[in-house]
Scaffold this motif. Structure first.
Motif, PDB file in Angstrom:
ATOM      1  N   LYS A  70       1.236  -1.220  -0.086  1.00  0.00           N
ATOM      2  CA  LYS A  70      -0.110   0.298  -0.453  1.00  0.00           C
ATOM      3  C   LYS A  70       0.737   1.458  -0.328  1.00  0.00           C
ATOM      4  O   LYS A  70       0.598   2.518  -0.642  1.00  0.00           O
ATOM      5  N   LEU A  71       2.030   1.218   1.308  1.00  0.00           N
ATOM      6  CA  LEU A  71       3.060   2.029   0.891  1.00  0.00           C
ATOM      7  C   LEU A  71       3.510   2.660  -0.502  1.00  0.00           C
ATOM      8  O   LEU A  71       3.720   3.730  -0.624  1.00  0.00           O
ATOM      9  N   PHE A  72       3.882   2.120  -1.173  1.00  0.00           N
ATOM     10  CA  PHE A  72       4.567   1.822  -2.813  1.00  0.00           C
ATOM     11  C   PHE A  72       3.782   1.988  -3.374  1.00  0.00           C
ATOM     12  O   PHE A  72       3.740   3.054  -4.669  1.00  0.00           O
ATOM     13  N   GLY A  73       2.221   2.221  -3.125  1.00  0.00           N
ATOM     14  CA  GLY A  73       1.282   2.711  -3.900  1.00  0.00           C
ATOM     15  C   GLY A  73       0.674   3.439  -3.957  1.00  0.00           C
ATOM     16  O   GLY A  73       0.005   4.781  -4.579  1.00  0.00           O
ATOM     17  N   LYS A  83      -1.151  10.710   1.927  1.00  0.00           N
ATOM     18  CA  LYS A  83      -1.954   9.424   2.207  1.00  0.00           C
ATOM     19  C   LYS A  83      -0.256   8.514   2.747  1.00  0.00           C
ATOM     20  O   LYS A  83      -0.726   7.644   3.569  1.00  0.00           O
ATOM     21  N   ALA A  84       0.834   8.107   2.244  1.00  0.00           N
ATOM     22  CA  ALA A  84       1.813   7.779   2.814  1.00  0.00           C
ATOM     23  C   ALA A  84       1.941   7.301   4.110  1.00  0.00           C
ATOM     24  O   ALA A  84       2.044   6.710   5.809  1.00  0.00           O
ATOM     25  N   VAL A  85       1.919   8.853   4.898  1.00  0.00           N
ATOM     26  CA  VAL A  85       1.593   8.887   6.184  1.00  0.00           C
ATOM     27  C   VAL A  85       0.959   8.380   6.849  1.00  0.00           C
ATOM     28  O   VAL A  85       0.833   7.365   7.567  1.00  0.00           O
ATOM     29  N   GLU A  86      -0.501   8.170   6.093  1.00  0.00           N
ATOM     30  CA  GLU A  86      -1.204   8.256   6.556  1.00  0.00           C
ATOM     31  C   GLU A  86      -1.377   6.696   6.383  1.00  0.00           C
ATOM     32  O   GLU A  86      -1.608   5.555   7.897  1.00  0.00           O
ATOM     33  N   ILE A  87      -1.566   5.869   5.845  1.00  0.00           N
ATOM     34  CA  ILE A  87      -1.016   4.193   5.837  1.00  0.00           C
ATOM     35  C   ILE A  87       0.022   3.574   6.740  1.00  0.00           C
ATOM     36  O   ILE A  87       0.089   3.131   6.938  1.00  0.00           O
ATOM     37  N   GLN A  88       1.034   4.644   7.266  1.00  0.00           N
ATOM     38  CA  GLN A  88       2.369   3.933   7.948  1.00  0.00           C
ATOM     39  C   GLN A  88       1.466   4.553   8.898  1.00  0.00           C
ATOM     40  O   GLN A  88       1.651   2.972  10.441  1.00  0.00           O
TER      41      GLN A  88
END
Length: 112
Positions: free
Chosen positions: A54-57, A63-68
């Protein structure tokens, strides 16, 4: 003299039975713990892999911070739950291992 020898044999036999019972309990308990650790490790790896995908996408930094953040929160909650479960398994193992010796210790306490 013969009665003393028979008493010694009985005590030896009883102790052997207790040891075998205790070993069986420990074996089952350790096996349960090993299965639980393996299941948790597999689940944790799968969740980490899914989060990485998910992070790579992620298209944006937000969005990356939210996923993490979601992954870290989930991983922490999962770890705390697993640590609690493992503590319970170890406590149960100790209790079950001690059970065969309760009657022997009670007899010793009464004779003193």
């Amino acid at each position: 003299m013969l009665q003393n020898f028979e008493d010694i044999q009985k005590v030896g036999k009883d102790n052997l039975e207790l040891a075998v019972k205790s070993f069986g309990t420990v074996s089952k308990g350790v096996q349960s713990i090993a299965v639980e650790v393996a299941d948790y490790s597999k689940k944790s790896f799968e969740e980490g892999t899914a989060a990485a995908e998910k992070l790579f996408g992620a298209k944006t930094l937000d969005k990356a911070v939210e996923i993490q953040s979601d992954y870290f929160k989930s991983a922490y909650e999962s770890f705390v739950a697993q640590a609690t479960k493992m503590g319970e398994l170890y406590a149960d193992l100790a209790k079950e291992t001690y059970k065969p010796y309760e009657s022997v210790l009670a007899k010793v306490a009464v004779t003193k």
